[in-house]
Enzyme design. Structure first.
Site, PDB file in Angstrom:
ATOM      1  N   ALA A 233       0.987  -1.216   0.105  1.00 30.41           N
ATOM      2  CA  ALA A 233      -0.170  -0.084  -0.050  1.00 30.41           C
ATOM      3  C   ALA A 233       0.839   1.357  -0.065  1.00 30.41           C
ATOM      4  O   ALA A 233       0.678   2.318  -0.808  1.00 30.41           O
ATOM      5  CB  ALA A 233      -1.005  -0.100   1.267  1.00 30.41           C
TER       6      ALA A 233
ATOM      7  N   ARG B 192     -11.482 -19.521   5.052  1.00 26.46           N
ATOM      8  CA  ARG B 192     -10.552 -19.582   6.207  1.00 26.46           C
ATOM      9  C   ARG B 192     -11.079 -19.579   7.783  1.00 26.46           C
ATOM     10  O   ARG B 192     -10.649 -20.543   8.394  1.00 26.46           O
ATOM     11  CB  ARG B 192      -9.790 -18.228   6.410  1.00 26.46           C
TER      12      ARG B 192
END
Ligand SMILES: Cc1cc2nc3c(=O)[nH]c(=O)nc-3n(C[C@H](O)[C@H](O)[C@H](O)COP(=O)(O)OP(=O)(O)OC[C@H]3O[C@@H](n4cnc5c(N)ncnc54)[C@H](O)[C@@H]3O)c2cc1C
Ligand code: FES
Lengths: 259, 637
Positions: free
Chosen positions: B44, B330
């Site tokens: 980022a 997950r």
């Protein structure tokens, strides 16, 4: 197992360093090498002493932070394994272990086992990139790339920038590091426009940083935890010769890299 | 605290285009007059800083690493999603959007997620143009693999080193801007605070990690790309230095903190081996493409795995979830593993794992193909455990891995503190209560390359700025506070190490705010955390000096912040009296043990406002509405 460590201690860049002896007792073979150092450091702190400074972060062999010479070998005795991935099952009870920082003109020691590797960043800044602006890219599948070339690029791009190659080289050369980037980008169509200017700028920066020249010892390849091949250096040399013969001068300046 | 999401009006497909058109532009000649601080050089931060530099802003970038190439993003293994539909298997922007909203268990903002799916296409183009060596097919086109929570193959990868290659692409773009002189790098420099002037974020306080000097840097806007807070648990898959200091300090200066209890426990990590363990190692989820997960059908079965006949194995994910099988999301896969280990069906010396078995895939595809796909992961496993996964199944167990919570941001990625933007894992992001595999890299690069560079320009063009000199009083007092804290840490001179306290906090969070949470447990945690914090400030030992490279001091500051952060995390988990995604409250489950949401009461983001030390933070909500993906119980059967 019980071990005796001889660790290089140096309080700062200007200070003189020396080896200090520490006992590492009750070391489990399942520990990683750095976990063993954590335990030693915990004890030092509890005894009111200064812990050993060493660099590490991912502890998965990918960030390139960890770097130390263990018994004369960068990253220690196991080929293709970084210090953080080295496990104590590679040692035996009663071993003497010598731990030192990378030693090279291009990597001054900051403290204990921590060295300054910022020269690597400056070598990349000199030209280790493709000059493409955000948002200016064509569709990713517009240019098919033969799988063989992509794999070759990936082999070279796997470099983690740890500096083991420099530490292993009797000349303190960073040629394997520099060549890995040249070979990565040179294997791909996207890297072609700046191929020759890149090699020229990066080599000039490499030399300015005080790294030695390459005289083909090959220690770098043996020490590289990622198995980067010295074929990359051969490729760099070929590109450098062409660059010297004037190839790519048409791009000089446009790359924006400072030589 | 006002939560204005600023989502543009109009159909979801057109919002971002429309917004881009409506945003104010900064005249090219004026860009040079604006200074922007970016903290973090992960996917980022690096992509944002490089792009802002290209646009002509003056950018300062800070990282505590010795080089911007070492950010934690480097460790991402498996891949990055994009709705390219190169496989012609029915993928589309809408499907990626749909999968992400559903996978996040309906706790993300629809408009943001749609934009993310749209931008995913540009990311792959950008990375290929930079020379990222993605995996390819023999015909030379890009290859894909599948990840959990999706039935299409949309994940792009570079062997098991996707994060490394994407980060090096961004790092090189950043290096180019450093050479151009638009970006100045400050490596080995840790941000300790945000400086606020007249209600705007106008700078940061930093400590030079080599000299120990603490100073202020001023700018017109600040962007944090400082990553996640999984290390609150001490043992996690994150790199050792990952921490919450940047977002925690911003929170204390007025930025709202959203959904801190949304943490992700990753199902496939190497189980803990001993109490000296310093971190847990992820085995990429991509392994679930070819590996089959099982445990012995009988509890306490101590036979070696290869001696257990087929009929006495329980391939429990394939059994319970026939349509997604080993690729269930997950949170679901993690909980099922925990249940079986708790029932005594765990494997390995500590009985704390389940098997991930490649026997069938090796028989079907050959060892060569498996080595090509996962070679480096297999080597890593062998190195860590001493067991060869080509011959015996891997042992895996869930571990803290990713944090969906973070600083609240509006559609423009700006926090509730004007001028403070938050990108990547540090914001509360687009993943709701559970992130799908290969979507964090996508989000980090979407924020950095394609969203922030536009929205920050809009902010700069619209805002009036007072002149703020480098020695402004707000900066000086924030520096003095940071110095006082450092002095205090060094002066305690107690008896226990920083790590000892951190481990204790980690155990507490894992027990009470980990994979399964209850009101009783969370209340217990909320009693114990302040006690532990007091003990830390009374008895920690931080050796050495402040004016030096001092790694224990660095850790001490981060752990002190985790000790405050953890409390809001537990409070948030307590107040969210429902189960959703990774936040599983034992009190709220369906008869077959799935998370049961309470959309009537909790279809919102919870945002915490700092109200001072010693007073409880204030809870605000941003209601979430679902117009395009209809609220429904997730089913992966
Ligand atoms: C082992 C592992 C594997 C993963 N695999 C995948 C995958 O396959 N696909 C996927 O999509 N996602 C994956 N993820 C998740 C993904 O890698 C991360 O979410 C993502 O990389 C975060 O990027 P970021 O830029 O937000 O932050 P990071 O990469 O964490 O970068 C944070 C940056 O901020 C800096 N920083 C932080 N605090 C400060 C401070 N106070 N002062 C100065 N600098 C500071 C750090 O130095 C660093 O540069 C994985 C995560 C892990 C742990
Ligand atoms: S700590 Fe990251 S490579 Fe060793």
């Amino acid at each position: 197992m019980n071990l005796t460590l001889h660790v290089w201690r140096q309080t700062g860049a200007a200070a003189a360093g020396r080896f200090e002896r520490y006992d590492a007792r009750d070391v489990s073979e399942h520990m990683s090498f750095l976990e063993m150092l954590d335990v030693v450091n915990g004890r030092l702190i509890e005894e009111g002493k200064d812990p050993i400074a060493f660099e590490h972060d991912c502890r998965e062999g990918i960030c390139g932070s960890c770097g130390m010479v263990i018994n004369g070998r960068p990253h220690g005795p196991v080929p293709r394994v970084t210090a953080c991935q080295l496990h104590m099952r590679s040692f035996t009870d009663g071993d003497q272990i010598w731990i030192e920082p990378w030693r090279a003109r291009g990597f001054p020691v900051l403290k204990d086992l921590v060295v300054d590797r910022s020269a690597f960043d400056r070598v990349i800044e000199a030209g280790g990139y493709v000059s493409i602006r955000t948002g200016a890219a064509p569709d990713a599948n517009a240019v098919p790339i033969p799988k063989r070339d992509a794999e070759r690029a990936m082999d070279a791009a796997a470099c983690i920038g740890c500096g083991a190659c420099v530490a292993a080289c009797p000349n303190g050369s960073a040629m394997l590091f520099t060549a890995a980037k040249v070979a990565h980008l040179g294997a791909l169509p996207q890297g072609q426009p700046e191929r020759y200017s890149r090699v020229r700028y990066m080599l000039a920066q490499h030399d300015d940083e005080g790294f030695g020249s390459c005289t083909n010892h090959g220690n770098c390849e043996a020490a590289c935890p990622k198995g980067i091949s010295i074929d990359c250096i051969a490729q760099l040399n070929r590109d450098a010769i062409r660059a010297a013969l004037g190839k790519g001068t048409e791009y000089a300046g446009a790359a924006g890299g400072g030589a | 605290m006002e939560l204005r999401a600023k989502v543009p009006s109009g159909p979801i497909q057109e919002k971002w285009d429309k917004h881009r058109f409506e945003m104010k532009l900064v005249n090219p000649a004026n860009k040079r007059k604006y200074e922007i601080i970016v903290v973090g050089t992960g996917l980022a931060g690096a992509s944002a800083a490089a792009t802002l530099g290209e646009l002509g802003y003056r950018v300062k970038v800070f990282t505590y690493h010795d080089s911007s190439r070492r950010a934690h993003s480097i460790a991402a293994q498996g891949g990055i999603n994009a709705a390219k539909n190169y496989q012609n298997d029915g993928d589309s922007v809408f499907r990626l959007f749909y999968d992400t909203v559903k996978g996040g268990d309906f706790r993300a903002r629809e408009a943001n997620v749609y934009r993310l799916a749209q931008i995913s296409l540009d990311i792959i183009d950008q990375c290929v143009a930079q020379g990222v060596p993605f995996a390819r097919e023999y015909g030379g086109l890009l290859a894909n693999r599948s990840f959990g929570g999706a039935q299409v193959s949309r994940t792009f990868y570079a062997r098991g080193q996707t994060g490394q290659q994407l980060l090096l692409g961004a790092y090189q773009a950043l290096a180019r801007q450093v050479a151009e002189g638009t970006v100045t790098l400050y490596p080995r420099t840790e941000m300790l605070d945000v400086i606020v002037v007249e209600g705007q974020a106008r700078g940061i306080v930093v400590r030079n990690l080599v000299t120990g000097a603490i100073s202020a840097h001023m700018a017109h806007a600040v962007a944090l790309g400082t990553g996640g807070y999984s290390n609150a648990f001490f043992l996690s898959t994150n790199a050792k230095a990952c921490n919450a200091t940047a977002i925690w300090r911003a929170y204390r200066r007025g930025a709202g903190l959203a959904n801190p209890c949304f943490t992700q426990i990753h199902p496939t990590c190497i189980p803990q081996a001993g109490d000296y363990q310093s971190k847990l190692t992820l085995m990429s989820e991509s392994l679930r493409n070819d590996g089959r997960i099982w445990v012995p059908a009988r509890a306490g079965d101590a036979r070696r795995p290869n001696d257990i006949p087929e009929g006495e194995r329980d391939y429990y994910l394939e059994r319970i979830y026939p349509s997604f099988g080993n690729l269930t999301p997950r949170d679901v896969a993690s909980r099922r593993a925990k249940e079986l280990v708790d029932k005594g069906q765990g494997v390995g010396p500590e009985r704390n794992g389940v098997y991930l078995d490649f026997r069938d895939a090796i028989q079907r595809l050959g060892q060569q193909t498996i080595a090509e796909r996962y070679g480096n992961l297999f080597d890593m496993y062998l190195q860590i455990t001493g067991e060869n996964p080509y011959e015996v199944p891997m042992r895996i167990y869930p571990a803290p891995h990713y944090t969906m919570g973070g600083l609240w941001v509006d559609y423009n990625l700006m926090s509730t503190l004007p001028g403070l933007f938050v990108i990547g894992e540090a914001n509360f992001s687009d993943h709701g209560a559970n992130r799908l595999g290969a979507s964090a890299l996508m989000q980090g690069l979407a924020d950095g390359y394609f969203i922030l560079p536009y929205t920050i320009g809009d902010y700069l063009a619209q805002t009036k700025f007072a002149a703020v000199p480098e020695d402004h009083v707000a900066g000086r007092s924030a520096v003095a506070e940071a110095e006082a804290r450092t002095t205090r840490l060094l002066g305690i001179n107690g008896t226990r190490t920083v790590d000892a306290f951190h481990r204790q906090l980690g155990r507490l969070l894992w027990e009470y705010c980990g994979m399964e949470r209850t009101a009783d447990g969370l209340n217990q945690a909320l009693r114990e955390i302040p006690r532990l914090r007091d003990a830390f400030w009374a008895d920690v030992r931080v050796p050495g000096a402040g004016q030096d490279l001092n790694q224990e001091l660095e850790k001490a500051g981060r752990v002190a912040d985790f000790l405050e952060f953890a409390e809001v995390m537990c409070l948030d988990a307590l107040r969210r009296d429902e189960s959703c995604g990774g936040h599983f409250r034992k009190e709220h489950q369906t008869p077959d043990g799935e998370a049961r949401r309470d959309d009537e009461q909790f279809a919102h983001a919870a945002v915490w406002e700092y109200t001072g030390d010693g007073t409880p933070p204030k809870r605000h909500v941003e209601p979430l509405t679902f117009e395009y993906v209809h609220l429904a119980q997730r089913s992966y059967k």
